[in-house]
Design an enzyme around this catalytic site. Structure first.
Site, PDB file in Angstrom:
ATOM      1  N   VAL A 232      -2.065   5.601   1.530  1.00 45.24           N
ATOM      2  CA  VAL A 232      -3.205   4.685   1.488  1.00 45.24           C
ATOM      3  C   VAL A 232      -3.324   3.935   2.814  1.00 45.24           C
ATOM      4  O   VAL A 232      -2.327   3.528   3.407  1.00 45.24           O
ATOM      5  CB  VAL A 232      -3.059   3.687   0.329  1.00 45.24           C
ATOM      6  CG1 VAL A 232      -4.229   2.705   0.305  1.00 45.24           C
ATOM      7  CG2 VAL A 232      -2.961   4.434  -0.991  1.00 45.24           C
TER       8      VAL A 232
ATOM      9  N   LEU B 118       0.855  -1.180   0.000  1.00 49.24           N
ATOM     10  CA  LEU B 118       0.000   0.000   0.000  1.00 49.24           C
ATOM     11  C   LEU B 118       0.897   1.237   0.000  1.00 49.24           C
ATOM     12  O   LEU B 118       1.871   1.295   0.757  1.00 49.24           O
ATOM     13  CB  LEU B 118      -0.902   0.026   1.242  1.00 49.24           C
ATOM     14  CG  LEU B 118      -2.013  -1.031   1.321  1.00 49.24           C
ATOM     15  CD1 LEU B 118      -2.747  -0.915   2.654  1.00 49.24           C
ATOM     16  CD2 LEU B 118      -2.989  -0.887   0.165  1.00 49.24           C
ATOM     17  N   ASP B 119       0.584   2.217  -0.839  1.00 52.30           N
ATOM     18  CA  ASP B 119       1.342   3.465  -0.861  1.00 52.30           C
ATOM     19  C   ASP B 119       1.261   4.143   0.507  1.00 52.30           C
ATOM     20  O   ASP B 119       0.317   3.914   1.270  1.00 52.30           O
ATOM     21  CB  ASP B 119       0.791   4.400  -1.931  1.00 52.30           C
ATOM     22  CG  ASP B 119       1.080   3.918  -3.340  1.00 52.30           C
ATOM     23  OD1 ASP B 119       1.940   3.027  -3.486  1.00 52.30           O
ATOM     24  OD2 ASP B 119       0.435   4.405  -4.286  1.00 52.30           O
ATOM     25  N   PRO B 120       2.236   4.993   0.834  1.00 52.93           N
ATOM     26  CA  PRO B 120       2.252   5.651   2.153  1.00 52.93           C
ATOM     27  C   PRO B 120       0.943   6.328   2.547  1.00 52.93           C
ATOM     28  O   PRO B 120       0.510   6.231   3.697  1.00 52.93           O
ATOM     29  CB  PRO B 120       3.389   6.665   2.019  1.00 52.93           C
ATOM     30  CG  PRO B 120       4.337   6.015   1.059  1.00 52.93           C
ATOM     31  CD  PRO B 120       3.456   5.309   0.064  1.00 52.93           C
TER      32      PRO B 120
END
Length: 333
Positions: free
Chosen positions: A82, A78-80
């Site tokens: 998200v 997961l992106d930071p």
């Protein structure tokens, strides 16, 4: 003789169970819920509610440092910015990582349009993305930036407020939701970007049963310093729950130790199987007490597993159970 024993139902799947043979209960092994705290950690998974800010790799590094565990891994980056469901695997459970990475996902997000568009038009364009879509990974990606196809099983607009569009998506693993928002903006001819995103399900793990990083820290502190296991047992789930999406093959006690040593599963060792299995499918091998022994590739269909007199039913790829838990009956033959 082929018999239908029971109907297994869940929100994700409904399968008939085909029975080859039956075997009386034994004293070997133990049900996952009866494991000691140490065994739970050894074969455990954390359904983590990742906060906004740190990357998935940073979260894993924190858990590894705070718990002192040797092996910790996450299934699905997961992106930071998200948030949401991030499966974190502990110790021997890390072996099932490839199978959790391939699980389908669900997201809820906010897409911000760069211009005014009638709500009806937004809903119409979003619905066009249901099915296979072409995507190229972004520049800052851990995978090769080759054009690839991913499937969006379903996508719905939940609400439109001005230029903000609240949406829900059910998609194949590896689908870039940010790219979806960008492409919607192109078709609407106003541009768009992903404003917020939350993963609400990854395979069989859902957000309503997820825990926070603080929960994880507290659970290990209470367990190690105060000998209180109660929070630990709420924070860590068994690896068996994390692979509920895989079709099952239940085996005899006498076949378990051979599989634990890496041997293939021959049909005489099969007790019952989920229906619908085809050659080449990924399946989970379980004991009668619902312990996960291994994950592997089926070499025949469900019906063949319960009717064939000989042959290899499953070839293990990831073996979780340690040798010696069940008797080595195969050595005596």
């Amino acid at each position: 003789m082929l018999r239908i024993a029971e109907l297994v139902s869940s929100e994700l799947r409904t399968r008939e169970v085909l029975v080859r043979d039956e075997e009386p209960p034994s004293d070997y092994g133990k049900k996952p819920e009866e494991r000691t705290a140490d065994e739970l950690v050894e074969y455990g998974v954390i359904n983590l509610d990742k906060p906004a800010g740190p990357s998935s790799h940073e979260v894993v590094a924190w858990i590894k440092r705070l718990t002192g565990l040797e092996k910790v891994a996450h299934a699905g980056t997961l992106d930071p910015k998200v948030t949401g469901v991030l499966p974190v695997l502990l110790n021997r459970s890390v072996k099932v990582l490839p199978y959790l990475l391939a699980e389908d996902k669900e997201y809820v997000g906010v897409m911000r349009l760069h211009g005014d568009v009638p709500e009806e038009e937004v809903r119409k364009v979003v619905s066009l993305f249901k099915g296979p879509v072409y995507q190229r990974p972004p520049l800052r990606s851990a995978v090769k930036r080759a054009l690839r196809i991913r499937r969006i099983y379903d996508v719905k607009v939940l609400e439109v407020s001005g230029r903000d569009v609240l949406f829900w998506m059910w998609c194949e693993a590896g689908t870039y939701v940010r790219k979806f928002c960008h492409d919607v903006g192109i078709l609407l001819e106003v541009g768009a970007h992903m404003q917020e995103l939350r993963r609400v399900r990854s395979g069989s793990l859902k957000e309503d049963s997820s825990v926070t990083l603080q929960d994880v820290v507290d659970a290990f502190v209470f367990w190690r310093d105060e000998k209180d296991e109660s929070l630990l047992r709420r924070v860590i789930i068994s690896v068996e729950r994390a692979v509920e999406h895989l079709p099952r093959v239940v085996v005899r006690d006498g076949a378990v130790d051979a599989i634990a040593h890496g041997a293939a599963l021959a049909v005489p060792g099969v007790l019952r199987v989920d229906s619908g299995i085809k050659a080449g499918d990924t399946v989970a091998i379980f004991t009668k007490k619902e312990e996960l022994v291994a994950v592997g590739k089926a070499l025949m269909r469900s019906e063949q597993m319960v009717s064939a007199k000989k042959g290899i039913a499953v070839k293990p790829e990831a073996v979780l159970m340690k040798p010696g838990v069940y008797p080595s009956l195969w050595r005596a033959r």
